[in-house]
Design a protein around this motif. Sequence first.
Motif, PDB file in Angstrom:
ATOM      1  N   VAL A   1      -1.021  16.899 -12.250  1.00 43.61           N
ATOM      2  CA  VAL A   1      -1.571  18.185 -11.810  1.00 43.61           C
ATOM      3  C   VAL A   1      -0.599  19.316 -12.133  1.00 43.61           C
ATOM      4  CG1 VAL A   1      -2.210  19.533  -9.761  1.00 43.61           C
ATOM      5  CG2 VAL A   1      -3.071  17.210 -10.051  1.00 43.61           C
ATOM      6  N   MET A   2       0.676  19.135 -11.841  1.00 46.11           N
ATOM      7  CA  MET A   2       1.660  20.188 -12.122  1.00 46.11           C
ATOM      8  C   MET A   2       1.784  20.437 -13.624  1.00 46.11           C
ATOM      9  SD  MET A   2       2.507  21.483  -9.343  1.00 46.11           S
ATOM     10  CE  MET A   2       3.787  22.552  -9.939  1.00 46.11           C
ATOM     11  N   HIS A   3       1.676  19.379 -14.422  1.00 46.32           N
ATOM     12  CA  HIS A   3       1.734  19.539 -15.873  1.00 46.32           C
ATOM     13  C   HIS A   3       0.553  20.372 -16.352  1.00 46.32           C
ATOM     14  CE1 HIS A   3       2.273  18.587 -20.089  1.00 46.32           C
ATOM     15  NE2 HIS A   3       1.021  18.155 -20.141  1.00 46.32           N
ATOM     16  N   ARG A   4      -0.654  20.097 -15.844  1.00 44.42           N
ATOM     17  CA  ARG A   4      -1.841  20.863 -16.246  1.00 44.42           C
ATOM     18  C   ARG A   4      -1.712  22.322 -15.828  1.00 44.42           C
ATOM     19  NH1 ARG A   4      -5.520  19.322 -19.740  1.00 44.42           N
ATOM     20  NH2 ARG A   4      -7.014  20.478 -18.525  1.00 44.42           N
ATOM     21  N   ILE A   5      -1.220  22.562 -14.626  1.00 45.26           N
ATOM     22  CA  ILE A   5      -1.038  23.940 -14.146  1.00 45.26           C
ATOM     23  C   ILE A   5      -0.044  24.675 -15.030  1.00 45.26           C
ATOM     24  CG2 ILE A   5      -0.087  25.303 -12.249  1.00 45.26           C
ATOM     25  CD1 ILE A   5      -1.311  23.220 -10.337  1.00 45.26           C
ATOM     26  N   GLU A   6       1.064  24.018 -15.357  1.00 44.36           N
ATOM     27  CA  GLU A   6       2.094  24.643 -16.180  1.00 44.36           C
ATOM     28  C   GLU A   6       1.585  24.965 -17.583  1.00 44.36           C
ATOM     29  OE1 GLU A   6       6.544  23.627 -17.949  1.00 44.36           O
ATOM     30  OE2 GLU A   6       5.599  22.269 -16.529  1.00 44.36           O
ATOM     31  N   THR A   7       0.867  24.049 -18.211  1.00 45.58           N
ATOM     32  CA  THR A   7       0.383  24.300 -19.576  1.00 45.58           C
ATOM     33  C   THR A   7      -0.668  25.407 -19.583  1.00 45.58           C
ATOM     34  OG1 THR A   7      -1.180  22.469 -19.377  1.00 45.58           O
ATOM     35  CG2 THR A   7       0.913  22.005 -20.468  1.00 45.58           C
TER      36      THR A   7
ATOM     37  N   GLY B   1       2.740  10.206  -6.853  1.00 47.96           N
ATOM     38  CA  GLY B   1       3.712  10.886  -7.711  1.00 47.96           C
ATOM     39  C   GLY B   1       3.160  11.125  -9.101  1.00 47.96           C
ATOM     40  N   GLY B   2       2.466  10.112  -9.644  1.00 49.25           N
ATOM     41  CA  GLY B   2       1.855  10.268 -10.974  1.00 49.25           C
ATOM     42  C   GLY B   2       0.790  11.348 -10.972  1.00 49.25           C
ATOM     43  N   LEU B   3      -0.048  11.357  -9.948  1.00 47.33           N
ATOM     44  CA  LEU B   3      -1.087  12.378  -9.844  1.00 47.33           C
ATOM     45  C   LEU B   3      -0.468  13.772  -9.679  1.00 47.33           C
ATOM     46  CD1 LEU B   3      -4.075  13.147  -9.619  1.00 47.33           C
ATOM     47  CD2 LEU B   3      -3.872  12.765  -7.152  1.00 47.33           C
ATOM     48  N   GLY B   4       0.542  13.869  -8.847  1.00 49.49           N
ATOM     49  CA  GLY B   4       1.224  15.154  -8.656  1.00 49.49           C
ATOM     50  C   GLY B   4       1.847  15.662  -9.946  1.00 49.49           C
ATOM     51  N   PHE B   5       2.463  14.762 -10.690  1.00 50.07           N
ATOM     52  CA  PHE B   5       3.065  15.148 -11.970  1.00 50.07           C
ATOM     53  C   PHE B   5       2.000  15.641 -12.933  1.00 50.07           C
ATOM     54  CE2 PHE B   5       4.337  14.232 -16.323  1.00 50.07           C
ATOM     55  CZ  PHE B   5       5.547  14.889 -16.379  1.00 50.07           C
TER      56      PHE B   5
ATOM     57  N   ARG C   1       0.830  -1.210   0.000  1.00 47.53           N
ATOM     58  CA  ARG C   1       0.000   0.000   0.000  1.00 47.53           C
ATOM     59  C   ARG C   1       0.860   1.254   0.000  1.00 47.53           C
ATOM     60  NH1 ARG C   1      -4.125  -0.865   4.810  1.00 47.53           N
ATOM     61  NH2 ARG C   1      -2.220  -0.141   5.751  1.00 47.53           N
ATOM     62  N   ILE C   2       1.934   1.259   0.764  1.00 47.94           N
ATOM     63  CA  ILE C   2       2.821   2.426   0.808  1.00 47.94           C
ATOM     64  C   ILE C   2       3.465   2.662  -0.555  1.00 47.94           C
ATOM     65  CG2 ILE C   2       4.991   3.313   1.751  1.00 47.94           C
ATOM     66  CD1 ILE C   2       4.160   2.008   4.430  1.00 47.94           C
ATOM     67  N   MET C   3       3.974   1.593  -1.181  1.00 51.83           N
ATOM     68  CA  MET C   3       4.611   1.750  -2.505  1.00 51.83           C
ATOM     69  C   MET C   3       3.601   2.175  -3.558  1.00 51.83           C
ATOM     70  SD  MET C   3       7.504  -1.217  -2.759  1.00 51.83           S
ATOM     71  CE  MET C   3       6.495  -2.578  -2.205  1.00 51.83           C
ATOM     72  N   ALA C   4       2.418   1.560  -3.544  1.00 51.48           N
ATOM     73  CA  ALA C   4       1.387   1.917  -4.527  1.00 51.48           C
ATOM     74  C   ALA C   4       0.948   3.362  -4.325  1.00 51.48           C
ATOM     75  CB  ALA C   4       0.200   0.981  -4.413  1.00 51.48           C
ATOM     76  N   GLY C   5       0.760   3.771  -3.091  1.00 53.56           N
ATOM     77  CA  GLY C   5       0.366   5.150  -2.808  1.00 53.56           C
ATOM     78  C   GLY C   5       1.426   6.147  -3.247  1.00 53.56           C
ATOM     79  N   THR C   6       2.689   5.786  -3.042  1.00 56.68           N
ATOM     80  CA  THR C   6       3.778   6.671  -3.446  1.00 56.68           C
ATOM     81  C   THR C   6       3.811   6.818  -4.968  1.00 56.68           C
ATOM     82  OG1 THR C   6       5.065   6.018  -1.516  1.00 56.68           O
ATOM     83  CG2 THR C   6       6.266   7.023  -3.341  1.00 56.68           C
ATOM     84  N   ILE C   7       3.690   5.707  -5.662  1.00 51.15           N
ATOM     85  CA  ILE C   7       3.734   5.738  -7.124  1.00 51.15           C
ATOM     86  C   ILE C   7       2.529   6.491  -7.691  1.00 51.15           C
ATOM     87  CG2 ILE C   7       3.602   4.314  -9.201  1.00 51.15           C
ATOM     88  CD1 ILE C   7       5.294   2.229  -7.602  1.00 51.15           C
ATOM     89  N   LEU C   8       1.322   6.150  -7.206  1.00 47.36           N
ATOM     90  CA  LEU C   8       0.120   6.827  -7.697  1.00 47.36           C
ATOM     91  C   LEU C   8       0.110   8.311  -7.318  1.00 47.36           C
ATOM     92  CD1 LEU C   8      -2.571   4.106  -7.008  1.00 47.36           C
ATOM     93  CD2 LEU C   8      -1.590   4.774  -9.214  1.00 47.36           C
TER      94      LEU C   8
END
Length: 77
Positions: A28-34, A22-26, A13-20
């Motif tokens: 969101v930041m990509h959408r904000i930047e564009t 990170g993907g969600l954060g990336f 659960r910790i690894m899956a949460g970290t990976i998901l």
Amino acid sequence: MAPPGSRRWAYVRIMAGTILGGGLGFYVMHRIETSYKARMEENLRRYEAHMLAKAKEEQQLQDGAQREDQAQLLPDS
């Protein structure tokens, strides 16, 4: 002490949460930047159009002033 299967599930659960996360954060930041870049490009286009209009207006005022100066220098016939 927790059973071994429970500990393994916690690590998954910790690894899956970290990976998901990170993907969600990336994403969101990509959408904000564009969206920010799109807004800045639009603002730049409006600013350039404003500056061109201002330069044309200034040029017209200078041309009008030169015509008045020439009219005053030439004698009336």
